[in-house]
Write a protein that holds these residues in place. Sequence first.
Motif, PDB file in Angstrom:
ATOM      1  N   GLU A   1      52.533  45.552  52.962  1.00 23.63           N
ATOM      2  CA  GLU A   1      53.444  46.326  54.397  1.00 23.63           C
ATOM      3  C   GLU A   1      52.683  47.277  54.977  1.00 23.63           C
ATOM      4  OE1 GLU A   1      57.812  44.626  53.196  1.00 23.63           O
ATOM      5  OE2 GLU A   1      56.950  46.954  52.820  1.00 23.63           O
ATOM      6  N   VAL A   2      52.102  48.169  54.045  1.00 23.28           N
ATOM      7  CA  VAL A   2      50.662  49.197  54.926  1.00 23.28           C
ATOM      8  C   VAL A   2      49.862  49.484  53.947  1.00 23.28           C
ATOM      9  CG1 VAL A   2      50.714  51.311  55.224  1.00 23.28           C
ATOM     10  CG2 VAL A   2      52.970  50.640  55.493  1.00 23.28           C
ATOM     11  N   GLY A   3      48.621  49.051  54.518  1.00 25.77           N
ATOM     12  CA  GLY A   3      47.652  49.145  53.718  1.00 25.77           C
ATOM     13  C   GLY A   3      46.226  50.514  54.126  1.00 25.77           C
ATOM     14  N   ALA A   4      44.845  50.305  53.847  1.00 30.55           N
ATOM     15  CA  ALA A   4      44.330  51.245  54.129  1.00 30.55           C
ATOM     16  C   ALA A   4      44.927  52.030  54.965  1.00 30.55           C
ATOM     17  CB  ALA A   4      43.058  51.526  53.368  1.00 30.55           C
ATOM     18  N   LEU A   5      44.347  52.919  56.102  1.00 32.78           N
ATOM     19  CA  LEU A   5      43.465  54.077  57.117  1.00 32.78           C
ATOM     20  C   LEU A   5      42.525  53.225  57.558  1.00 32.78           C
ATOM     21  CD1 LEU A   5      45.616  56.787  58.036  1.00 32.78           C
ATOM     22  CD2 LEU A   5      46.171  54.494  58.193  1.00 32.78           C
ATOM     23  N   VAL A   6      42.155  53.348  58.516  1.00 27.16           N
ATOM     24  CA  VAL A   6      40.562  52.408  59.093  1.00 27.16           C
ATOM     25  C   VAL A   6      39.739  53.076  58.203  1.00 27.16           C
ATOM     26  CG1 VAL A   6      40.494  53.858  61.893  1.00 27.16           C
ATOM     27  CG2 VAL A   6      39.379  51.227  60.933  1.00 27.16           C
ATOM     28  N   HIS A   7      40.116  54.144  58.742  1.00 28.31           N
ATOM     29  CA  HIS A   7      38.576  55.027  58.347  1.00 28.31           C
ATOM     30  C   HIS A   7      38.780  56.954  57.683  1.00 28.31           C
ATOM     31  CE1 HIS A   7      35.072  57.501  59.598  1.00 28.31           C
ATOM     32  NE2 HIS A   7      33.951  56.457  59.777  1.00 28.31           N
ATOM     33  N   PRO A   8      37.497  57.593  57.344  1.00 31.26           N
ATOM     34  CA  PRO A   8      38.157  59.198  56.159  1.00 31.26           C
ATOM     35  C   PRO A   8      38.660  60.155  57.858  1.00 31.26           C
ATOM     36  CG  PRO A   8      36.001  57.865  56.517  1.00 31.26           C
ATOM     37  CD  PRO A   8      36.445  56.677  56.425  1.00 31.26           C
ATOM     38  N   GLU A   9      38.022  59.280  58.922  1.00 33.15           N
ATOM     39  CA  GLU A   9      38.339  60.531  59.707  1.00 33.15           C
ATOM     40  C   GLU A   9      39.122  60.850  59.931  1.00 33.15           C
ATOM     41  OE1 GLU A   9      35.313  60.244  62.727  1.00 33.15           O
ATOM     42  OE2 GLU A   9      33.583  60.757  61.645  1.00 33.15           O
ATOM     43  N   HIS A  10      39.840  59.724  60.371  1.00 32.52           N
ATOM     44  CA  HIS A  10      41.412  58.922  61.010  1.00 32.52           C
ATOM     45  C   HIS A  10      42.311  59.698  59.541  1.00 32.52           C
ATOM     46  CE1 HIS A  10      44.304  57.856  63.166  1.00 32.52           C
ATOM     47  NE2 HIS A  10      44.850  56.643  62.789  1.00 32.52           N
TER      48      HIS A  10
ATOM     49  N   LYS B   1      31.810  46.413  74.104  1.00 37.91           N
ATOM     50  CA  LYS B   1      31.260  46.902  73.470  1.00 37.91           C
ATOM     51  C   LYS B   1      32.983  47.526  72.158  1.00 37.91           C
ATOM     52  CE  LYS B   1      31.731  52.055  72.228  1.00 37.91           C
ATOM     53  NZ  LYS B   1      31.867  52.361  70.681  1.00 37.91           N
ATOM     54  N   PRO B   2      32.488  47.038  71.352  1.00 39.09           N
ATOM     55  CA  PRO B   2      33.596  46.745  70.301  1.00 39.09           C
ATOM     56  C   PRO B   2      33.479  48.629  69.652  1.00 39.09           C
ATOM     57  CG  PRO B   2      32.187  46.014  69.207  1.00 39.09           C
ATOM     58  CD  PRO B   2      31.799  46.399  71.049  1.00 39.09           C
ATOM     59  N   ALA B   3      34.519  48.909  68.995  1.00 33.58           N
ATOM     60  CA  ALA B   3      35.187  50.098  68.078  1.00 33.58           C
ATOM     61  C   ALA B   3      34.069  50.345  67.410  1.00 33.58           C
ATOM     62  CB  ALA B   3      36.375  50.486  67.454  1.00 33.58           C
ATOM     63  N   GLU B   4      33.057  51.306  67.305  1.00 35.64           N
ATOM     64  CA  GLU B   4      32.639  51.826  66.173  1.00 35.64           C
ATOM     65  C   GLU B   4      33.150  51.437  64.333  1.00 35.64           C
ATOM     66  OE1 GLU B   4      32.800  55.906  67.200  1.00 35.64           O
ATOM     67  OE2 GLU B   4      32.426  54.153  67.699  1.00 35.64           O
ATOM     68  N   PHE B   5      34.166  51.473  64.233  1.00 37.53           N
ATOM     69  CA  PHE B   5      35.081  51.374  63.011  1.00 37.53           C
ATOM     70  C   PHE B   5      34.202  50.224  62.414  1.00 37.53           C
ATOM     71  CE2 PHE B   5      37.817  55.603  63.238  1.00 37.53           C
ATOM     72  CZ  PHE B   5      36.337  56.950  63.309  1.00 37.53           C
ATOM     73  N   THR B   6      35.332  49.151  63.477  1.00 39.93           N
ATOM     74  CA  THR B   6      35.263  47.744  63.266  1.00 39.93           C
ATOM     75  C   THR B   6      34.778  46.837  64.508  1.00 39.93           C
ATOM     76  OG1 THR B   6      37.512  47.904  64.720  1.00 39.93           O
ATOM     77  CG2 THR B   6      37.745  48.463  62.252  1.00 39.93           C
ATOM     78  N   PRO B   7      33.075  46.892  63.666  1.00 38.82           N
ATOM     79  CA  PRO B   7      32.342  46.203  64.603  1.00 38.82           C
ATOM     80  C   PRO B   7      32.435  44.136  64.019  1.00 38.82           C
ATOM     81  CG  PRO B   7      30.751  47.050  63.015  1.00 38.82           C
ATOM     82  CD  PRO B   7      32.383  47.529  62.970  1.00 38.82           C
ATOM     83  N   LEU B   8      32.776  44.092  62.947  1.00 36.77           N
ATOM     84  CA  LEU B   8      33.008  42.759  61.844  1.00 36.77           C
ATOM     85  C   LEU B   8      33.778  42.063  62.614  1.00 36.77           C
ATOM     86  CD1 LEU B   8      31.517  41.704  58.914  1.00 36.77           C
ATOM     87  CD2 LEU B   8      33.918  41.880  58.306  1.00 36.77           C
ATOM     88  N   SER B   9      34.792  41.996  62.773  1.00 38.53           N
ATOM     89  CA  SER B   9      35.216  41.078  63.754  1.00 38.53           C
ATOM     90  C   SER B   9      34.406  40.370  65.175  1.00 38.53           C
ATOM     91  CB  SER B   9      37.227  40.808  63.727  1.00 38.53           C
ATOM     92  OG  SER B   9      36.952  42.130  64.177  1.00 38.53           O
ATOM     93  N   ALA B  10      34.466  41.395  65.641  1.00 39.52           N
ATOM     94  CA  ALA B  10      33.596  41.676  66.489  1.00 39.52           C
ATOM     95  C   ALA B  10      32.272  40.881  67.133  1.00 39.52           C
ATOM     96  CB  ALA B  10      33.864  42.816  67.524  1.00 39.52           C
ATOM     97  N   SER B  11      31.934  40.700  66.223  1.00 45.23           N
ATOM     98  CA  SER B  11      30.512  40.351  66.184  1.00 45.23           C
ATOM     99  C   SER B  11      30.291  38.678  65.816  1.00 45.23           C
ATOM    100  CB  SER B  11      29.647  40.463  64.553  1.00 45.23           C
ATOM    101  OG  SER B  11      30.697  40.006  63.295  1.00 45.23           O
ATOM    102  N   LEU B  12      31.873  38.355  65.243  1.00 42.50           N
ATOM    103  CA  LEU B  12      32.048  36.023  65.088  1.00 42.50           C
ATOM    104  C   LEU B  12      32.007  36.143  66.504  1.00 42.50           C
ATOM    105  CD1 LEU B  12      34.421  37.114  62.491  1.00 42.50           C
ATOM    106  CD2 LEU B  12      32.339  36.908  62.153  1.00 42.50           C
TER     107      LEU B  12
END
Length: 525
Positions: free
Chosen positions: A344-353, A197-208
Amino acid sequence: MPSTEPPAAPPTEPARHRRPADLPDRIRHYIDGSHVESIDGDTFDVLDPVTNQTYVRAAAGKKADVDAAVAAARRAFDEGPWPRMLPRARSRILHRVADIVESRDARLAELESFDSGLPITQALGQARRAAENFRFFADLVVAQADDAYKVPGRQINYVNRKPIGVAGLITPWNTPFMLESWKLGPALATGNTVVLKPAEFTPLSASLWAGIFEEAGLPTGVFNLVHGFGEAAGDALVTHPRVPLISFTGESSTGQMIFANAAPHLKGLSMELGGKSPAVVFADADLDAAIDATIFGVFSLNGERCTAGSRILVQRQVYDEFVERYAAQARRVVVGPPHEASTEVGALVHPEHYDKVMGYIEIGKTEGRLVAGGGRPEGFGTGNYVAPTVFADVAPDARIFQEEIFGPVVAITPFDTDDEALALANGVRYGLAAYVWTNDLRRAHSFSQAVEAGMVWLNSNNVRDLRTPFGGVKASGLGHEGGYRSIDFYTHQQAVHVTLGEGHNPTFGKARTPTVTDVAAVADE
């Protein structure tokens, strides 16, 4: 002759955002070898961290979907070949998994960076680490040696390891693909079947994973994947009576709920939870190395890392110099689009975070002296971008000292003595990691043994051999994984006792007086 051409306009934000080609139109569960929608048809939005726009919808799993996945995993365990294969045969398949991951590392990194906001170079490193995790456990399960004891002239006692059954794996959204591999590798190597059960914010790579495992030759039903939210899919997995063990990585508060919900079922639990790790810099330390390492330690992976040294304790003799140099270097950390190699620093994962981290920054402005960052970086009007933020003179009772922020935010606090440094380091509810910077060998070892942390780095930063235990104390976790600790967690350890020659058994129920030998035999049990 100077050019008469007008200067090039700076790139607009849309031009600086790259959407990977061939994104899926839907992310589905993977159950018993098939990609399937949720039984009730429910879905949820998956957001791109740079625009916060929905780029795909994912199946939202509920209890019925988890039930189907567990049933498939249980059939594969009870009736399929995987648990009964020799370790060498399983190892060959897991090495093929590693080969496939390595061959697709650039694509995996591209998707992971897009989905999570991680800088592309760091996402690439995580993809390669995922392959290494599979190689490590594929080799370990073959090389594994178990205990055997001989009681002279009487018995041989040996340990027989057996897979437990269906392993429930619940993974977080920071470096998701690598952390999934950290659980999938040992769970599968030891012969278990799994429901991820992967995190709902980032399901894309898990689906691979489904395609990777199919290509590698993993039998049908051994790997199952259910997307969804923790309170629905995650809780259904935790409370399922046919899932005997749960491995979870995530927040401490979620870990407490999992502990409570799993308790009635007496499940095996391994939980790596939150952290608020100290980096202790003594006056005799190599300041150049300490500054470089502590900058990387809190700002790499966008600060979204459990082992981040987000509390820096600095001895007063070098405190002012350290703060000045640290703040100046933090201001030079490159914030940029995740797909750019220079970022070196990108975007945080989700607007809630993002909102959570920005809320802590506002709290920090009332609790410490802001010396770098403090909000959205200039030139990034949209997306979940946070400038690397540094607060100095932070008191030990401040919220930004005590609470996990999980973003590019650091608190710096002075100390005078070794005892004060130790009290500050141990003065939080967490105990995952600690970093100690000193050239005094005796101090380094004494401090590391006294600090309340599951892992300690002396004059180094987060370089870890996969054979060593990973885990924390206090609110940072329950149990350890890594190396043989992972093998222990994912297997039953059955003690087998074999009598050599003619055995002697205590004799009850016969009309005779018990002998000293009878009594001794009972005492041996």
